[in-house]
Design a protein around this motif. Structure first.
Motif, PDB file in Angstrom:
ATOM      1  N   HIS A 225     -15.891  30.652  32.973  1.00 21.58           N
ATOM      2  CA  HIS A 225     -15.726  30.085  31.635  1.00 21.58           C
ATOM      3  C   HIS A 225     -15.516  28.578  31.753  1.00 21.58           C
ATOM      4  O   HIS A 225     -15.069  28.075  32.798  1.00 21.58           O
ATOM      5  CB  HIS A 225     -14.526  30.726  30.924  1.00 21.58           C
ATOM      6  CG  HIS A 225     -14.716  32.196  30.661  1.00 21.58           C
ATOM      7  ND1 HIS A 225     -15.719  32.673  29.851  1.00 21.58           N
ATOM      8  CD2 HIS A 225     -14.022  33.279  31.114  1.00 21.58           C
ATOM      9  CE1 HIS A 225     -15.645  33.998  29.817  1.00 21.58           C
ATOM     10  NE2 HIS A 225     -14.628  34.393  30.579  1.00 21.58           N
ATOM     11  N   GLU A 226     -15.823  27.864  30.693  1.00 22.03           N
ATOM     12  CA  GLU A 226     -15.749  26.402  30.715  1.00 22.03           C
ATOM     13  C   GLU A 226     -14.349  25.903  31.066  1.00 22.03           C
ATOM     14  O   GLU A 226     -14.205  24.932  31.821  1.00 22.03           O
ATOM     15  CB  GLU A 226     -16.174  25.846  29.355  1.00 22.03           C
ATOM     16  CG  GLU A 226     -16.362  24.326  29.322  1.00 22.03           C
ATOM     17  CD  GLU A 226     -17.482  23.843  30.227  1.00 22.03           C
ATOM     18  OE1 GLU A 226     -17.358  22.728  30.776  1.00 22.03           O
ATOM     19  OE2 GLU A 226     -18.479  24.575  30.404  1.00 22.03           O
ATOM     20  N   ASP A 227     -13.304  26.568  30.545  1.00 24.25           N
ATOM     21  CA  ASP A 227     -11.942  26.102  30.831  1.00 24.25           C
ATOM     22  C   ASP A 227     -11.573  26.326  32.295  1.00 24.25           C
ATOM     23  O   ASP A 227     -10.869  25.519  32.906  1.00 24.25           O
ATOM     24  CB  ASP A 227     -10.931  26.782  29.909  1.00 24.25           C
ATOM     25  CG  ASP A 227     -10.927  28.301  30.058  1.00 24.25           C
ATOM     26  OD1 ASP A 227     -11.995  28.860  30.406  1.00 24.25           O
ATOM     27  OD2 ASP A 227      -9.863  28.927  29.844  1.00 24.25           O
ATOM     28  N   ILE A 228     -12.056  27.438  32.877  1.00 26.07           N
ATOM     29  CA  ILE A 228     -11.801  27.699  34.304  1.00 26.07           C
ATOM     30  C   ILE A 228     -12.527  26.672  35.161  1.00 26.07           C
ATOM     31  O   ILE A 228     -11.966  26.130  36.122  1.00 26.07           O
ATOM     32  CB  ILE A 228     -12.239  29.137  34.669  1.00 26.07           C
ATOM     33  CG1 ILE A 228     -11.316  30.156  33.992  1.00 26.07           C
ATOM     34  CG2 ILE A 228     -12.240  29.323  36.189  1.00 26.07           C
ATOM     35  CD1 ILE A 228     -11.741  31.593  34.202  1.00 26.07           C
ATOM     36  N   LEU A 229     -13.784  26.400  34.799  1.00 25.13           N
ATOM     37  CA  LEU A 229     -14.556  25.405  35.546  1.00 25.13           C
ATOM     38  C   LEU A 229     -13.858  24.047  35.514  1.00 25.13           C
ATOM     39  O   LEU A 229     -13.773  23.353  36.534  1.00 25.13           O
ATOM     40  CB  LEU A 229     -15.964  25.293  34.943  1.00 25.13           C
ATOM     41  CG  LEU A 229     -16.876  24.203  35.521  1.00 25.13           C
ATOM     42  CD1 LEU A 229     -17.075  24.413  37.015  1.00 25.13           C
ATOM     43  CD2 LEU A 229     -18.210  24.185  34.799  1.00 25.13           C
TER      44      LEU A 229
ATOM     45  N   ILE B  25     -23.411  26.367  39.869  1.00 29.29           N
ATOM     46  CA  ILE B  25     -22.040  25.864  39.853  1.00 29.29           C
ATOM     47  C   ILE B  25     -21.198  26.472  40.972  1.00 29.29           C
ATOM     48  O   ILE B  25     -20.362  25.799  41.572  1.00 29.29           O
ATOM     49  CB  ILE B  25     -21.372  26.106  38.472  1.00 29.29           C
ATOM     50  CG1 ILE B  25     -19.994  25.435  38.422  1.00 29.29           C
ATOM     51  CG2 ILE B  25     -21.287  27.583  38.149  1.00 29.29           C
ATOM     52  CD1 ILE B  25     -20.045  23.929  38.600  1.00 29.29           C
ATOM     53  N   GLY B  26     -21.439  27.755  41.266  1.00 31.46           N
ATOM     54  CA  GLY B  26     -20.678  28.391  42.342  1.00 31.46           C
ATOM     55  C   GLY B  26     -20.936  27.741  43.687  1.00 31.46           C
ATOM     56  O   GLY B  26     -20.017  27.524  44.487  1.00 31.46           O
TER      57      GLY B  26
ATOM     58  N   SER C 203      -7.786  28.462  44.217  1.00 38.47           N
ATOM     59  CA  SER C 203      -7.666  29.446  43.125  1.00 38.47           C
ATOM     60  C   SER C 203      -6.250  29.567  42.567  1.00 38.47           C
ATOM     61  O   SER C 203      -6.062  29.996  41.429  1.00 38.47           O
ATOM     62  CB  SER C 203      -8.112  30.825  43.632  1.00 38.47           C
ATOM     63  OG  SER C 203      -7.249  31.286  44.659  1.00 38.47           O
ATOM     64  N   GLU C 204      -5.246  29.159  43.344  1.00 40.67           N
ATOM     65  CA  GLU C 204      -3.850  29.381  42.964  1.00 40.67           C
ATOM     66  C   GLU C 204      -3.529  28.845  41.568  1.00 40.67           C
ATOM     67  O   GLU C 204      -3.744  27.669  41.267  1.00 40.67           O
ATOM     68  CB  GLU C 204      -2.921  28.713  43.984  1.00 40.67           C
ATOM     69  CG  GLU C 204      -1.445  29.031  43.742  1.00 40.67           C
ATOM     70  CD  GLU C 204      -0.542  28.406  44.789  1.00 40.67           C
ATOM     71  OE1 GLU C 204       0.675  28.616  44.703  1.00 40.67           O
ATOM     72  OE2 GLU C 204      -1.056  27.702  45.676  1.00 40.67           O
ATOM     73  N   GLY C 205      -3.040  29.720  40.697  1.00 39.43           N
ATOM     74  CA  GLY C 205      -2.646  29.339  39.351  1.00 39.43           C
ATOM     75  C   GLY C 205      -3.804  29.176  38.388  1.00 39.43           C
ATOM     76  O   GLY C 205      -3.591  28.824  37.218  1.00 39.43           O
ATOM     77  N   ILE C 206      -5.040  29.412  38.851  1.00 37.33           N
ATOM     78  CA  ILE C 206      -6.215  29.257  37.974  1.00 37.33           C
ATOM     79  C   ILE C 206      -6.919  30.592  37.798  1.00 37.33           C
ATOM     80  O   ILE C 206      -7.089  31.082  36.677  1.00 37.33           O
ATOM     81  CB  ILE C 206      -7.194  28.213  38.542  1.00 37.33           C
ATOM     82  CG1 ILE C 206      -6.519  26.843  38.691  1.00 37.33           C
ATOM     83  CG2 ILE C 206      -8.431  28.091  37.631  1.00 37.33           C
ATOM     84  CD1 ILE C 206      -7.364  25.795  39.375  1.00 37.33           C
TER      85      ILE C 206
ATOM     86  N   ILE D 277     -12.664  16.193  40.491  1.00 36.11           N
ATOM     87  CA  ILE D 277     -14.050  15.949  40.096  1.00 36.11           C
ATOM     88  C   ILE D 277     -14.150  15.913  38.574  1.00 36.11           C
ATOM     89  O   ILE D 277     -13.560  16.750  37.889  1.00 36.11           O
ATOM     90  CB  ILE D 277     -14.975  17.060  40.654  1.00 36.11           C
ATOM     91  CG1 ILE D 277     -15.041  16.953  42.182  1.00 36.11           C
ATOM     92  CG2 ILE D 277     -16.374  16.975  40.054  1.00 36.11           C
ATOM     93  CD1 ILE D 277     -15.599  18.183  42.843  1.00 36.11           C
ATOM     94  N   THR D 278     -14.892  14.934  38.064  1.00 36.04           N
ATOM     95  CA  THR D 278     -15.132  14.835  36.616  1.00 36.04           C
ATOM     96  C   THR D 278     -16.609  15.128  36.334  1.00 36.04           C
ATOM     97  O   THR D 278     -17.439  15.115  37.239  1.00 36.04           O
ATOM     98  CB  THR D 278     -14.794  13.427  36.092  1.00 36.04           C
ATOM     99  OG1 THR D 278     -15.607  12.473  36.798  1.00 36.04           O
ATOM    100  CG2 THR D 278     -13.329  13.105  36.295  1.00 36.04           C
ATOM    101  N   LYS D 279     -16.906  15.383  35.046  1.00 31.13           N
ATOM    102  CA  LYS D 279     -18.275  15.683  34.639  1.00 31.13           C
ATOM    103  C   LYS D 279     -18.700  14.645  33.616  1.00 31.13           C
ATOM    104  O   LYS D 279     -18.190  14.615  32.506  1.00 31.13           O
ATOM    105  CB  LYS D 279     -18.346  17.099  34.064  1.00 31.13           C
ATOM    106  CG  LYS D 279     -19.760  17.637  33.910  1.00 31.13           C
ATOM    107  CD  LYS D 279     -19.731  19.103  33.498  1.00 31.13           C
ATOM    108  CE  LYS D 279     -21.140  19.655  33.355  1.00 31.13           C
ATOM    109  NZ  LYS D 279     -21.141  21.080  32.944  1.00 31.13           N
TER     110      LYS D 279
END
Length: 422
Positions: free
Chosen positions: A43-47, A4-5, A23-26, A56-58
């Motif tokens: 973490h899933e919420d960060i991703l 993922i990275g 990254s700003e605000g995340i 991008i959607t999954k």
């Protein structure tokens, strides 16, 4: 599964977004850097937030469709296939990749190197290699194989044959412990035979081409068999085993004509011209070169190359009027090209013969000494370097300048010894 990275990093770079902007605000900038360099798993919420910012959607269903489209596109990536069809398939996949998280992303990105080479955009291939290089350490074994393979193809296209072979050897090493399809392994052997041929490693080229041919025959792949026979013909020609060369060219030509592949037909015609020129049979050499030029589907770059060979043959056979006619034809082909730089060597060669025919000997000497010979040496085109060093030496000999004649005969001899020991 794609790392993922690596995915986040490549998508960010494609969108020309800085670490700070993403990254700003995340997350903190340093934490995003760790994610991208595989030092931590988000973490899933960060991703989800990072993917949202990248638009991008999954979607698992979409990923399956992307995988199917990619496999079909990989099969299309061959010079014998329709360029428009390749381009349309590429655009369709790229649009999906730009908005969907996909496990096929890295393999697609790696294959775009090959795609850009097929459409003659070496600049885009170089950019893609540069963008992917930082993430290459995270590639799967199969991804590493294709990464090395297409890096090798890029180096081959830009005539860096030593680096091309280095990359192919890395790919070959992977096949010792990781099983790939016979078609994929056959392609590697074929590419290695081509590169050995360019390096004048004729015996190695014959060995690899023979192995590739055997695998292609088992797959009933007539097109690739024709290409392998062509390489074998070239290599046997290099070592002056002309009967074996003719046999392989003839077999390749029969296969190419059976499947109506114009590209390999014109390639073999050109190589037969070269073979007969090497044997001193100008009549047959000229006939095969003209077969190529009379084909309306031949690209301008190929026409320019073959015209140069035809001029050389006409000149050395003392057909000076015909040589001058094709010099003018070749120079027109050159000046009509949009991107002239890759083909400037042909302009120099055509100008060289023009100056000889016009008896402008000082121009001829200056062109070879200042431009043509240095360019051939930089390109490691040792065969032509020998040929035009000898042409210059013979010119000096004809005007009784024996000191310079001896110098360039010596240059040719030393270069010949060099390639004999490569």
């Amino acid at each position: 599964m794609i790392a993922i990275g690596t995915y986040i990093k490549i998508q960010r770079m494609k969108q020309k977004m800085t670490l700070g902007e993403l990254s700003e605000g995340i997350v903190s900038l340093s934490y995003l850097s760790k994610i991208e360099n595989q030092k931590t798993e988000p973490h899933e919420d960060i991703l989800k937030k990072l993917c949202n910012r990248l638009c991008i959607t999954k979607d698992q269903h979409q990923d399956e469709e992307i995988g199917r489209l990619c496999e079909n596109w990989y099969e299309l990536l061959d010079e014998s296939n329709d360029r428009q069809e390749m381009e349309e398939a590429y655009r369709e996949i790229q649009e999906l990749m730009d908005t969907n998280y996909s496990n096929h992303f890295i393999m697609f990105e790696i294959h775009t190197i090959k795609y850009f080479l097929l459409i003659h955009r070496t600049d885009l291939a170089a950019d893609k290699i540069r963008h992917l290089r930082e993430s290459a350490g995270t590639f799967s074994i199969e991804e590493q194989y294709f990464w090395n393979l297409f890096n090798g193809r890029y180096s081959f296209f830009v005539q860096n044959y030593y680096h091309s072979m280095y990359q192919y050897k890395k790919a070959e090493k992977i096949t010792e412990s990781y099983r790939l399809s016979e078609r994929i392994e056959a392609d590697l052997k074929y590419y290695m035979s081509m590169t050995h041929s360019k390096l004048r490693n004729s015996l190695e080229a014959i060995e690899y081409a023979g192995e590739a041919l055997k695998l292609y025959m088992e797959q009933y792949n007539f097109l690739c068999c024709a290409r392998a026979h062509n390489i074998l013909g070239i290599c046997y020609c290099h070592i002056k085993l002309y009967e074996k060369a003719i046999k392989n060219f003839t077999l390749g030509l029969q296969l190419a004509e059976t499947i109506h592949d114009k590209i390999i037909i014109q390639t073999i015609h050109q190589n037969l011209g070269y073979l007969y020129a090497s044997k001193g049979d100008s009549t047959k050499a000229i006939a095969y070169y003209k077969k190529v030029l009379n084909n309306p589907g031949v690209p301008a770059s190929n026409k320019l190359e073959v015209t140069t060979l035809l001029v050389r043959e006409y000149y050395h056979a003392n057909y000076y009027d015909e040589a001058e006619e094709y010099i003018n034809y070749g120079l027109k082909q050159f000046y009509d090209m949009e991107d002239k730089q890759p083909y400037i060597v042909y302009k120099y060669i055509l100008r060289s013969y023009h100056y000889l025919l016009e008896e402008k000997f000082s121009y001829f000497e200056q062109l070879l000494i200042d431009h043509l010979l240095p360019l051939l040496k930089r390109q490691k085109d040792y065969g032509n370097y020998i040929l035009y060093s000898e042409l210059l030496a013979k010119h000096y000999e004809n005007i009784s300048n024996y000191k310079n004649a001896a110098q360039y005969y010596r240059e040719a001899s030393q270069t010949y010894k060099h390639i004999a020991h490569l």
